[in-house]
Scaffold this motif. Structure first.
Motif, PDB file in Angstrom:
ATOM      1  N   TYR A  67       0.826  -1.211   0.000  1.00  0.00           N
ATOM      2  CA  TYR A  67       0.000   0.000   0.000  1.00  0.00           C
ATOM      3  C   TYR A  67       0.858   1.259   0.000  1.00  0.00           C
ATOM      4  CZ  TYR A  67      -2.435   3.868   2.295  1.00  0.00           C
ATOM      5  OH  TYR A  67      -2.905   5.109   2.628  1.00  0.00           O
ATOM      6  N   ALA A  68       1.868   1.283   0.863  1.00  0.00           N
ATOM      7  CA  ALA A  68       2.687   2.484   1.001  1.00  0.00           C
ATOM      8  C   ALA A  68       3.600   2.706  -0.204  1.00  0.00           C
ATOM      9  CB  ALA A  68       3.523   2.406   2.281  1.00  0.00           C
ATOM     10  N   VAL A  69       4.125   1.622  -0.770  1.00  0.00           N
ATOM     11  CA  VAL A  69       5.014   1.733  -1.929  1.00  0.00           C
ATOM     12  C   VAL A  69       4.145   1.678  -3.187  1.00  0.00           C
ATOM     13  CG1 VAL A  69       6.938   0.715  -3.179  1.00  0.00           C
ATOM     14  CG2 VAL A  69       6.906   0.653  -0.678  1.00  0.00           C
ATOM     15  N   ASP A  70       3.957   2.813  -3.819  1.00  0.00           N
ATOM     16  CA  ASP A  70       3.088   2.867  -4.993  1.00  0.00           C
ATOM     17  C   ASP A  70       3.783   3.571  -6.138  1.00  0.00           C
ATOM     18  OD1 ASP A  70       3.105   5.449  -4.105  1.00  0.00           O
ATOM     19  OD2 ASP A  70       0.929   5.698  -4.087  1.00  0.00           O
ATOM     20  N   LEU A  71       3.012   3.993  -7.129  1.00  0.00           N
ATOM     21  CA  LEU A  71       3.588   4.621  -8.310  1.00  0.00           C
ATOM     22  C   LEU A  71       4.331   5.906  -7.976  1.00  0.00           C
ATOM     23  CD1 LEU A  71       0.593   4.142 -10.787  1.00  0.00           C
ATOM     24  CD2 LEU A  71       2.633   2.732 -10.557  1.00  0.00           C
ATOM     25  N   GLY A  72       3.859   6.631  -6.954  1.00  0.00           N
ATOM     26  CA  GLY A  72       4.520   7.880  -6.579  1.00  0.00           C
ATOM     27  C   GLY A  72       5.950   7.692  -6.131  1.00  0.00           C
ATOM     28  N   ASN A  73       6.257   6.536  -5.525  1.00  0.00           N
ATOM     29  CA  ASN A  73       7.639   6.260  -5.115  1.00  0.00           C
ATOM     30  C   ASN A  73       8.565   6.152  -6.315  1.00  0.00           C
ATOM     31  OD1 ASN A  73       5.774   5.041  -2.956  1.00  0.00           O
ATOM     32  ND2 ASN A  73       7.735   5.111  -1.914  1.00  0.00           N
ATOM     33  N   PHE A 308       2.107  11.743   1.680  1.00  0.00           N
ATOM     34  CA  PHE A 308       1.383  10.959   0.677  1.00  0.00           C
ATOM     35  C   PHE A 308       2.080   9.636   0.380  1.00  0.00           C
ATOM     36  CE2 PHE A 308      -0.248  15.255  -0.334  1.00  0.00           C
ATOM     37  CZ  PHE A 308      -1.599  14.979  -0.182  1.00  0.00           C
ATOM     38  N   SER A 309       3.362   9.553   0.704  1.00  0.00           N
ATOM     39  CA  SER A 309       4.062   8.297   0.498  1.00  0.00           C
ATOM     40  C   SER A 309       3.659   7.259   1.540  1.00  0.00           C
ATOM     41  CB  SER A 309       5.575   8.518   0.539  1.00  0.00           C
ATOM     42  OG  SER A 309       6.269   7.322   0.315  1.00  0.00           O
ATOM     43  N   LEU A 310       3.642   7.654   2.818  1.00  0.00           N
ATOM     44  CA  LEU A 310       3.256   6.723   3.876  1.00  0.00           C
ATOM     45  C   LEU A 310       1.749   6.482   3.903  1.00  0.00           C
ATOM     46  CD1 LEU A 310       5.620   7.859   6.786  1.00  0.00           C
ATOM     47  CD2 LEU A 310       5.818   5.830   5.339  1.00  0.00           C
ATOM     48  N   GLY A 311       0.976   7.506   3.577  1.00  0.00           N
ATOM     49  CA  GLY A 311      -0.453   7.308   3.374  1.00  0.00           C
ATOM     50  C   GLY A 311      -1.342   7.198   4.594  1.00  0.00           C
ATOM     51  N   PRO A 312      -1.069   7.913   5.712  1.00  0.00           N
ATOM     52  CA  PRO A 312      -2.071   7.928   6.783  1.00  0.00           C
ATOM     53  C   PRO A 312      -3.279   8.764   6.361  1.00  0.00           C
ATOM     54  CG  PRO A 312      -0.295   9.470   7.278  1.00  0.00           C
ATOM     55  CD  PRO A 312       0.111   8.732   6.032  1.00  0.00           C
ATOM     56  N   GLY A 313      -4.426   8.460   6.951  1.00  0.00           N
ATOM     57  CA  GLY A 313      -5.616   9.256   6.655  1.00  0.00           C
ATOM     58  C   GLY A 313      -6.513   8.716   5.573  1.00  0.00           C
ATOM     59  N   PHE A 314      -6.109   7.630   4.927  1.00  0.00           N
ATOM     60  CA  PHE A 314      -6.944   7.052   3.872  1.00  0.00           C
ATOM     61  C   PHE A 314      -7.771   5.871   4.384  1.00  0.00           C
ATOM     62  CE2 PHE A 314      -3.537   9.212   1.650  1.00  0.00           C
ATOM     63  CZ  PHE A 314      -4.208   9.849   0.619  1.00  0.00           C
ATOM     64  N   SER A 345      11.786   4.471  -2.043  1.00  0.00           N
ATOM     65  CA  SER A 345      11.779   5.741  -2.775  1.00  0.00           C
ATOM     66  C   SER A 345      13.191   6.131  -3.182  1.00  0.00           C
ATOM     67  CB  SER A 345      11.154   6.848  -1.908  1.00  0.00           C
ATOM     68  OG  SER A 345       9.814   6.564  -1.615  1.00  0.00           O
ATOM     69  N   PHE A 346      14.121   5.999  -2.240  1.00  0.00           N
ATOM     70  CA  PHE A 346      15.513   6.359  -2.511  1.00  0.00           C
ATOM     71  C   PHE A 346      16.107   5.454  -3.589  1.00  0.00           C
ATOM     72  CE2 PHE A 346      20.093   6.434  -1.148  1.00  0.00           C
ATOM     73  CZ  PHE A 346      20.318   7.758  -1.491  1.00  0.00           C
ATOM     74  N   LEU A 347      15.816   4.151  -3.508  1.00  0.00           N
ATOM     75  CA  LEU A 347      16.306   3.207  -4.506  1.00  0.00           C
ATOM     76  C   LEU A 347      15.728   3.512  -5.884  1.00  0.00           C
ATOM     77  CD1 LEU A 347      17.716   0.500  -5.296  1.00  0.00           C
ATOM     78  CD2 LEU A 347      15.581  -0.645  -4.634  1.00  0.00           C
ATOM     79  N   SER A 348      14.462   3.879  -5.934  1.00  0.00           N
ATOM     80  CA  SER A 348      13.830   4.186  -7.219  1.00  0.00           C
ATOM     81  C   SER A 348      14.522   5.348  -7.916  1.00  0.00           C
ATOM     82  CB  SER A 348      12.348   4.509  -7.010  1.00  0.00           C
ATOM     83  OG  SER A 348      11.666   3.408  -6.457  1.00  0.00           O
ATOM     84  N   GLY A 349      15.055   6.275  -7.126  1.00  0.00           N
ATOM     85  CA  GLY A 349      15.780   7.389  -7.719  1.00  0.00           C
ATOM     86  C   GLY A 349      16.970   6.929  -8.542  1.00  0.00           C
ATOM     87  N   ILE A 404       4.805  -1.643 -13.010  1.00  0.00           N
ATOM     88  CA  ILE A 404       3.923  -0.495 -12.784  1.00  0.00           C
ATOM     89  C   ILE A 404       2.527  -0.971 -12.404  1.00  0.00           C
ATOM     90  CG2 ILE A 404       2.842   1.507 -13.875  1.00  0.00           C
ATOM     91  CD1 ILE A 404       5.806   1.833 -13.286  1.00  0.00           C
ATOM     92  N   ILE A 405       2.038  -1.988 -13.100  1.00  0.00           N
ATOM     93  CA  ILE A 405       0.711  -2.521 -12.795  1.00  0.00           C
ATOM     94  C   ILE A 405       0.677  -3.124 -11.391  1.00  0.00           C
ATOM     95  CG2 ILE A 405      -1.002  -4.260 -13.460  1.00  0.00           C
ATOM     96  CD1 ILE A 405      -0.074  -3.864 -16.360  1.00  0.00           C
ATOM     97  N   MET A 406       1.720  -3.869 -11.029  1.00  0.00           N
ATOM     98  CA  MET A 406       1.784  -4.479  -9.699  1.00  0.00           C
ATOM     99  C   MET A 406       1.792  -3.413  -8.596  1.00  0.00           C
ATOM    100  SD  MET A 406       1.901  -7.814 -10.016  1.00  0.00           S
ATOM    101  CE  MET A 406       2.328  -9.127 -11.167  1.00  0.00           C
ATOM    102  N   LEU A 407       2.570  -2.363  -8.792  1.00  0.00           N
ATOM    103  CA  LEU A 407       2.616  -1.284  -7.804  1.00  0.00           C
ATOM    104  C   LEU A 407       1.248  -0.648  -7.617  1.00  0.00           C
ATOM    105  CD1 LEU A 407       5.979   0.479  -8.785  1.00  0.00           C
ATOM    106  CD2 LEU A 407       5.512  -0.723  -6.648  1.00  0.00           C
ATOM    107  N   GLY A 408       0.541  -0.449  -8.725  1.00  0.00           N
ATOM    108  CA  GLY A 408      -0.784   0.157  -8.638  1.00  0.00           C
ATOM    109  C   GLY A 408      -1.818  -0.759  -8.023  1.00  0.00           C
ATOM    110  N   LEU A 409      -1.731  -2.053  -8.315  1.00  0.00           N
ATOM    111  CA  LEU A 409      -2.721  -2.998  -7.786  1.00  0.00           C
ATOM    112  C   LEU A 409      -2.683  -3.053  -6.262  1.00  0.00           C
ATOM    113  CD1 LEU A 409      -2.505  -6.016 -10.265  1.00  0.00           C
ATOM    114  CD2 LEU A 409      -4.448  -4.481  -9.928  1.00  0.00           C
ATOM    115  N   ASP A 410      -1.482  -3.072  -5.680  1.00  0.00           N
ATOM    116  CA  ASP A 410      -1.367  -3.102  -4.216  1.00  0.00           C
ATOM    117  C   ASP A 410      -2.118  -1.951  -3.573  1.00  0.00           C
ATOM    118  OD1 ASP A 410       0.177  -5.377  -4.115  1.00  0.00           O
ATOM    119  OD2 ASP A 410       2.057  -4.296  -4.301  1.00  0.00           O
ATOM    120  N   SER A 411      -1.918  -0.753  -4.108  1.00  0.00           N
ATOM    121  CA  SER A 411      -2.560   0.423  -3.536  1.00  0.00           C
ATOM    122  C   SER A 411      -4.068   0.383  -3.747  1.00  0.00           C
ATOM    123  CB  SER A 411      -1.966   1.694  -4.154  1.00  0.00           C
ATOM    124  OG  SER A 411      -0.593   1.792  -3.845  1.00  0.00           O
TER     125      SER A 411
END
Length: 611
Positions: A67-73, A308-314, A345-349, A404-411
């Motif tokens: 959930y926390a690791v998504d397309l935005g990362n 928005f990366s950690l995603g509290p409040g949803f 996130s850091f690794l994705s960079g 990309i699809i896998m990252l989105g599906l989790d969220s």
């Protein structure tokens, strides 16, 4: 001794025992002498049905990480990092994570695990008058489902287009190409690139996938793209059959969807590091620009990114944690999963910028000229073009867009599970036995709501939802949530709950964060958004002023649930305003126990001391 069976309140241990003076006389229980008086044992028996739990601890951890690791990362953090000082940006990012993001993350996991409720019904245990927060969260989750899954539909279109020897975004001889298309491959050394030139990857994205050239703007979206409609239908079909049975089913699916992206990231990192010019991208990504730390924009971006990366409040963390065993160590879970999220996130960079350095080397341009786009364009244009230039391009394209699809599906699993858990907990007698049909109806609503994003101007709708419908609303909702927990429910009571659950009392640092630092952190983001509203544009389309009003109306439509429910709750209650207000602020458990206490003290006064 008398025994009270209070089924209206909910406890999470076997019983609640409160020492009160007892009415003289026999009873069914035991009494404990206290100087001439005896102890009344008030015991609660729960009539609730057993709650579903995770099959394994790892199912929960992978679900939270997924959930926390998504397309935005993958695209947003690298872009925000290099835009705000490169390596220097890591300082405000870590500070915002430690003092804002992680405490909120920990708070929601603890709340969900202790009260074992979704984001709506949990408020009767905390502060009933704030129950509108739960409804607002559900509406925000629906808005996210309207546009977030469309990005996966784009990725699925790319994935299906990748199963061919020559990737379609590498040539300018296709029906959708224009005269400005300029094939810019690594083997083409005599290509003249002008300001009006467009790459085949850009034209494939804008003219074939989105078909955005057929829509003049939000005032005329055009027809629905049947190709994207079928792609999105396939995505929602996967979503439905992954979550329709509950967390025991989705907990198994995330073993694939949450781990596969890390395997792909590792493969792409190794491949990117071996490309010529990769070092230029890494230097550009991490080169510190300490002067930018003096700009408030950097701190605003760091706060927004970690939130928005950690995603509290949803409502997702509340829902996931509610299926944990009562004594599960959610403190360690919070530290582990939030750390994994930040490191990803850091690794994705590195994954992104090694490839951007390669693109700059190939085009003989600066890295900042190549990496000028944030958002999906960075993935679907720049990265797709870079993949097309690699040996075994078809293989890398397939695994990249599958990632990309896998990252989105989790969220998506997580976001919809937050809504499902909230509604099933709030209306158990109606929905619990009809979960499959409710999930089916919810998925259908999400698909119908997403149709506007599948039109020729659908990319404009996605951008509008992303900027206005979710961001400001969810931050405001979380601010109210922190205030309700820390100031109304009480930090000491919350910390006592954690001690009962985990066996240790939260430290002073966490209490200060929940009471003061987190509200200031969230208020800082809200004020910054209002003071510096984003200039929204996409490609060559600048959003007119009326779209800003529309965006704010969409955002307010979810947040309005909070004050609306407060007014409704107060107007429909009996008693004086003071009595009603106290009753609606007190948790149901505390209120019920207070009534029981007063009742027995009243009996005591008229019996024990009259003897």
């Amino acid at each position: 001794m008398g025994t009270i069976s209070a089924s209206s309140a909910t406890l999470h241990s076997s019983s609640l025992r409160t020492s009160l003076p007892s009415v003289p006389g026999g009873g069914t229980g035991s009494t404990v002498p206290m100087g001439g008086l005896r102890t009344l044992v008030v015991q609660q028996t729960s009539l609730e049905r057993p709650r579903e739990t995770w099959s394994k601890k790892m199912d929960f951890l992978l679900s939270v990480i997924g959930y926390a690791v998504d397309l935005g990362n993958v695209w947003r953090f690298p872009y925000i990092c290099y835009q705000n000082g490169g390596g220097a940006f890591l300082l405000p990012y870590l500070l915002m994570a430690v003092f804002g993001g992680v405490p909120l993350f920990y708070m929601e996991l603890a709340l969900g695990q202790f009260h074992r409720s979704g984001c709506i019904s949990i408020w009767k245990h905390i502060c009933p008058i704030f129950k509108g927060i739960g409804f607002a969260i559900c509406i925000i989750a629906l808005y996210i489902a309207f546009y977030y899954n469309t990005i996966m539909a784009w990725a699925l279109y790319y994935l299906l287009s990748s199963f061919r020897p020559t990737l379609p975004w590498t040539t300018c001889t296709n029906s959708w190409n224009t005269a400005n298309c300029n094939r810019y491959m690594s083997s083409d050394h005599n290509v003249s690139w002008s300001n009006s030139s467009t790459s085949p990857a850009e034209e494939f994205y804008t003219r074939q996938v989105l078909q955005v050239h057929l829509s003049p703007g939000l005032h005329q979206l055009g027809s629905v793209s049947w190709q994207l409609a079928l792609c999105l239908l396939f995505i929602f079909t996967i979503v439905y059959f992954s979550i329709w049975k509950g967390v025991k089913m989705s907990g198994k699916v995330v073993w694939v969807t949450a781990t596969f992206p890390y395997l792909v990231l590792l493969v792409l990192l190794i491949r990117g590091a071996t490309l010529p010019g990769a070092w230029r991208g890494v230097v550009f990504y991490l080169k510190p620009d300490w002067e930018k730390l003096l700009s408030t924009t950097v701190w605003i971006d760091a706060a927004a990114q970690i939130f928005f990366s950690l995603g509290p409040g949803f409502g997702v963390l509340l829902a996931f944690a509610s299926y944990n065993p009562f004594h599960n160590n959610c403190y360690k879970d919070a530290l582990l999963t939030s750390s994994v999220n930040c490191l990803t996130s850091f690794l994705s960079g590195f994954v992104i910028f090694t490839v951007l350095g390669y693109m700059a080397e190939m085009r003989q341009q600066d890295v900042d000229a190549v990496a000028k786009d944030a958002g999906p364009s960075l993935l679907f244009i720049i990265y797709a073009e870079a993949i097309a230039n690699m040996p075994a391009a078809t293989f890398f394209a397939i695994i990249f867009f599958l990632m990309i699809i896998m990252l989105g599906l989790d969220s998506t699993f997580a976001g919809l599970e937050g809504v499902i858990t909230a509604m099933l907990d709030e209306f158990p007698h109606i929905l619990v036995k009809r979960r499959e049909w409710f999930v089916f109806g919810l998925v259908c609503v999400c698909y119908l709501g997403a149709l506007s994003t599948l039109t020729y101007g659908g990319a404009f709708v996605v951008k509008l939802f992303e900027e206005y419908a979710t961001g400001p609303a969810v931050i405001t909702v979380v601010l109210l949530e922190v205030i309700a927990v820390s100031w109304f429910y009480g930090t000491n009571r919350f910390c006592n709950d954690i001690q009962v659950m985990l066996g240790f009392y939260p430290g002073f640092f966490w209490k200060v964060c929940w009471v003061a630092i987190c509200p200031c952190f969230l208020l800082f983001i809200i004020i910054s958004f209002l003071a510096f509203p984003p200039e929204v544009r996409l490609f060559d389309y600048h959003y007119p002023p009326w779209t800003t009003v529309l965006g704010y109306c969409i955002g307010v439509s979810s947040f309005i649930c909070v004050p609306a429910y407060m007014v409704y709750h107060l107007l429909n209650a009996r008693g004086t305003f003071k009595q009603v207000l106290i009753c609606r602020i007190l948790p149901v458990d505390a209120h019920t126990l207070t009534l029981a206490t007063h009742f027995y003290w009243h009996i005591l006064h008229h019996t024990c001391f009259q003897i």
